[in-house]
Design a protein around this motif. Sequence first.
Motif, mmCIF file in Angstrom:
data_model
loop_
_atom_site.group_PDB
_atom_site.id
_atom_site.type_symbol
_atom_site.label_atom_id
_atom_site.label_comp_id
_atom_site.label_asym_id
_atom_site.label_seq_id
_atom_site.Cartn_x
_atom_site.Cartn_y
_atom_site.Cartn_z
ATOM 1 N N TYR A 1 2.449 4.584 1.247
ATOM 2 C CA TYR A 1 2.625 4.800 -0.179
ATOM 3 C C TYR A 1 1.302 4.684 -0.929
ATOM 4 O O TYR A 1 1.149 5.243 -1.999
ATOM 5 C CB TYR A 1 3.616 3.782 -0.760
ATOM 6 C CG TYR A 1 4.964 3.839 -0.099
ATOM 7 C CD1 TYR A 1 5.910 4.780 -0.485
ATOM 8 C CD2 TYR A 1 5.293 2.971 0.936
ATOM 9 C CE1 TYR A 1 7.156 4.844 0.131
ATOM 10 C CE2 TYR A 1 6.535 3.025 1.553
ATOM 11 C CZ TYR A 1 7.459 3.959 1.143
ATOM 12 O OH TYR A 1 8.679 4.022 1.756
ATOM 13 N N ASP A 2 0.368 3.923 -0.356
ATOM 14 C CA ASP A 2 -0.946 3.774 -0.984
ATOM 15 C C ASP A 2 -1.993 3.561 0.111
ATOM 16 O O ASP A 2 -1.663 3.456 1.293
ATOM 17 C CB ASP A 2 -0.956 2.637 -2.013
ATOM 18 C CG ASP A 2 -0.575 1.286 -1.435
ATOM 19 O OD1 ASP A 2 -0.923 1.017 -0.261
ATOM 20 O OD2 ASP A 2 0.067 0.501 -2.142
ATOM 21 N N ALA A 3 -3.249 3.505 -0.305
ATOM 22 C CA ALA A 3 -4.347 3.423 0.663
ATOM 23 C C ALA A 3 -4.252 2.166 1.524
ATOM 24 O O ALA A 3 -4.604 2.196 2.704
ATOM 25 C CB ALA A 3 -5.684 3.480 -0.062
ATOM 26 N N SER A 4 -3.759 1.058 0.970
ATOM 27 C CA SER A 4 -3.655 -0.163 1.784
ATOM 28 C C SER A 4 -2.616 0.010 2.887
ATOM 29 O O SER A 4 -2.788 -0.511 3.988
ATOM 30 C CB SER A 4 -3.349 -1.384 0.912
ATOM 31 O OG SER A 4 -2.102 -1.256 0.277
ATOM 32 N N ASP A 5 -1.524 0.761 2.610
ATOM 33 C CA ASP A 5 -0.542 1.055 3.663
ATOM 34 C C ASP A 5 -1.192 1.852 4.789
ATOM 35 O O ASP A 5 -0.947 1.608 5.970
ATOM 36 C CB ASP A 5 0.637 1.860 3.115
ATOM 37 C CG ASP A 5 1.513 1.084 2.161
ATOM 38 O OD1 ASP A 5 1.575 -0.160 2.265
ATOM 39 O OD2 ASP A 5 2.145 1.729 1.305
ATOM 40 N N LEU A 6 -2.017 2.822 4.410
ATOM 41 C CA LEU A 6 -2.702 3.650 5.406
ATOM 42 C C LEU A 6 -3.631 2.792 6.260
ATOM 43 O O LEU A 6 -3.616 2.889 7.490
ATOM 44 C CB LEU A 6 -3.486 4.774 4.714
ATOM 45 C CG LEU A 6 -4.282 5.705 5.618
ATOM 46 C CD1 LEU A 6 -3.376 6.477 6.563
ATOM 47 C CD2 LEU A 6 -5.106 6.676 4.776
ATOM 48 N N ASN A 7 -4.407 1.924 5.616
ATOM 49 C CA ASN A 7 -5.322 1.059 6.365
ATOM 50 C C ASN A 7 -4.567 0.133 7.303
ATOM 51 O O ASN A 7 -4.969 -0.050 8.457
ATOM 52 C CB ASN A 7 -6.204 0.250 5.403
ATOM 53 C CG ASN A 7 -7.234 1.118 4.720
ATOM 54 O OD1 ASN A 7 -7.693 2.104 5.273
ATOM 55 N ND2 ASN A 7 -7.593 0.757 3.513
ATOM 56 N N ARG A 8 -3.456 -0.454 6.835
ATOM 57 C CA ARG A 8 -2.660 -1.341 7.692
ATOM 58 C C ARG A 8 -2.089 -0.579 8.886
ATOM 59 O O ARG A 8 -2.105 -1.065 10.016
ATOM 60 C CB ARG A 8 -1.541 -2.000 6.896
ATOM 61 C CG ARG A 8 -1.983 -3.236 6.135
ATOM 62 C CD ARG A 8 -0.802 -4.010 5.590
ATOM 63 N NE ARG A 8 -0.017 -3.272 4.619
ATOM 64 C CZ ARG A 8 -0.297 -3.183 3.328
ATOM 65 N NH1 ARG A 8 -1.354 -3.801 2.844
ATOM 66 N NH2 ARG A 8 0.473 -2.499 2.518
#
Length: 100
Positions: free
Chosen positions: A52-59
């Motif tokens: 949903y956001d860049a932090s989700d992608l990084n995780r």
Amino acid sequence: GVTVEGVDDQLAEYFGVKEGLLVKSVAAESAAQKAGIKAGDVITAINGSKVYDASDLNRALDRVESSGEFTAEIVRDKKPQSVKGKIELRQPRTRVRTII
């Protein structure tokens, strides 16, 4: 390897998605480019984990196993598709000191 931005309601409607991350740019020779991800794609999941956001992608990318292989669910031209890629593990940089 990618620059992304969140998808608001207007962008979601335009790209035909409910949520995800709009790919603004893809670095040359990156894992994303080698997997076939292009600017204008919307990433909706990595290895089954919704983003949903860049932090989700990084995780999600941090959880990629030691094989480094990933499957990205994307929407391109309002059509969902999957692309597979492999993250190349970065070698730590070493600093060489010269003592004179």
